[in-house]
Design an enzyme around this catalytic site. Structure first.
Site, short mmCIF file in Angstrom:
data_model
loop_
_atom_site.label_atom_id
_atom_site.label_comp_id
_atom_site.label_asym_id
_atom_site.label_seq_id
_atom_site.Cartn_x
_atom_site.Cartn_y
_atom_site.Cartn_z
N GLY A 24 -23.94 16.24 50.74
CA GLY A 24 -22.90 15.19 50.81
C GLY A 24 -22.59 14.04 51.31
O GLY A 24 -21.81 12.73 50.30
N ASP A 60 1.68 -1.20 27.06
CA ASP A 60 2.12 -0.96 27.82
C ASP A 60 2.54 -1.88 28.22
O ASP A 60 2.29 -3.35 27.79
CB ASP A 60 2.32 0.56 29.35
CG ASP A 60 0.73 -0.12 29.44
OD1 ASP A 60 0.68 -1.46 29.52
OD2 ASP A 60 0.14 0.66 30.54
N LYS A 82 5.37 2.07 27.61
CA LYS A 82 5.39 3.42 27.30
C LYS A 82 5.89 4.32 28.68
O LYS A 82 6.84 3.28 30.08
CB LYS A 82 3.89 3.50 28.41
CG LYS A 82 3.02 4.24 28.57
CD LYS A 82 1.54 4.37 28.45
CE LYS A 82 1.26 3.93 30.61
NZ LYS A 82 -0.27 3.15 30.76
C1 R5P Z 1 -1.76 1.75 33.93
O1 R5P Z 1 -0.77 1.35 33.95
C2 R5P Z 1 -3.01 1.23 32.95
O2 R5P Z 1 -2.55 -0.33 32.29
C3 R5P Z 1 -3.45 2.04 31.81
O3 R5P Z 1 -3.18 1.80 30.85
C4 R5P Z 1 -4.12 3.58 32.14
O4 R5P Z 1 -4.50 3.79 33.75
C5 R5P Z 1 -4.49 4.26 31.04
O5 R5P Z 1 -4.68 5.57 31.72
P1 R5P Z 1 -4.98 6.68 30.88
O6 R5P Z 1 -6.19 6.22 30.18
O7 R5P Z 1 -5.03 8.24 31.65
O8 R5P Z 1 -3.97 6.87 29.97
#
Ligand code: R5P
Length: 301
Positions: free
Chosen positions: A43, A174, A197
């Site tokens: 690794g 979000d 979110k």
């Molecule tokens: C987090 O706040 C980012 O803006 C993305 O919404 C997040 O990283 C997305 O993660 P996932 O695809 O695992 O829901």
């Protein structure tokens, strides 16, 4: 942005991100050579830079799936200095560990600060695209290198959506996505909507859509990162349940771990588009022009 990176004379790429490194070198009208990596059975990695090297070089590698890549990239920077490089820039279109910017539960390492300090010690300049900076205002706070440049791909989003879904509603899944929505919508006539979110776990999120008419309309979800794809999948299902005619998704960094791509299709997402900050079949927006614009030598006066 803090400062301007020294204009590199050579790009050093890595086999896992070579085509974008070569495109960047072409834009800058300089050469591109490859860092040789051998992974030993245990690794560890043997890292060799091509020698001799000019004084100013830039290592170009995206640092998704970061744990091996971070060590190798730091070894390459040290080897480059050992062989004559006096200024070493890191061009990492995806910069990892930026989301852990706080000790969310007691005992957790604040990875953003620790990884940022590690990079700042090793590189004269760090150039990246849309780092996930939530509780800090500038990249320099997270990566205190002499020069820290955070570019944004969101300005490319507007033109892309305009040519594919000109009447789309841009929906951010979000509150943090508001910044990408605003940049994508600037100069266009898209309606935008920012959701709320709540994340309960890696793959457990709920998304509340604000009061906006989606029935019969094309929706483009816009976010910085798709990791498991859960955020986009949940948002897509909500939009379709509210009658959206179609849902596409546009992200800067398509990490798409595990079954993310299939999960998005299953959730009804029609097209997934991403920049080439992380290599993936969904890449439609190359970043070389954006990166080169921040790195080329200023015109002589
Ligand atoms: C987090 O706040 C980012 O803006 C993305 O919404 C997040 O990283 C997305 O993660 P996932 O695809 O695992 O829901």
């Amino acid at each position: 942005m803090s400062g301007r990176p020294p204009a590199p004379q050579l790009i050093l790429g890595f086999a896992d991100y070579l085509a974008p490194a070569q495109r960047l070198a072409q834009r800058l009208r300089i050469g591109c050579a490859t860092v040789a990596i051998h992974r030993f059975p245990d690794g560890e990695s043997r890292v060799a830079v091509p020698v001799p090297l000019p004084e100013h070089i830039a290592l170009c590698r995206s640092l998704d799936r970061p744990n091996d890549k971070l060590v190798e990239t730091i070894l390459a920077a040290a080897a480059a200095r050992q062989h004559g490089a006096r200024a070493v820039t890191l061009v990492a279109p995806y910069l990892p560990y930026m989301r852990q910017d706080s000790e969310f539960t007691p005992g957790e390492a604040v990875s953003q600060r620790i990884v940022g300090a590690l990079l700042a010690e090793r590189f004269d300049a760090v150039v990246t695209v849309d780092p996930h900076l939530h509780r800090v205002a500038t990249l320099a706070e997270a990566v205190p290198a002499p020069c820290a440049v955070a570019l944004s791909a969101a300005a490319l989003f507007g033109a892309w959506v305009e040519s594919h879904e000109p009447d789309a509603v841009l929906v951010g899944p979000d509150e943090e996505s508001a910044q990408w929505l605003a940049a994508a919508a600037a100069g266009h006539r898209f309606e935008t909507a920012v959701c709320r979110k709540v994340r309960a776990g890696d793959r457990e999120v709920t998304v509340d859509i604000p009061a906006v008419r989606l029935a019969g309309r094309a929706v483009v979800l816009v976010d910085d990162i798709a990791s498991t794809g859960t955020t986009l999948a949940v948002a897509a299902r909500r939009c379709l349940a509210l009658g959206a005619a179609s849902v596409d998704a546009l992200v800067v960094h398509g990490l798409f771990v595990g079954s993310a791509a299939a999960d998005l299709r299953a959730a009804g997402v029609r097209n997934v588009w991403s920049t080439d900050s992380v290599l993936h079949p969904t890449n439609v927006l190359p970043l070389d022009a954006l990166l080169a614009g921040a790195m080329e030598a200023p015109p002589a006066v």
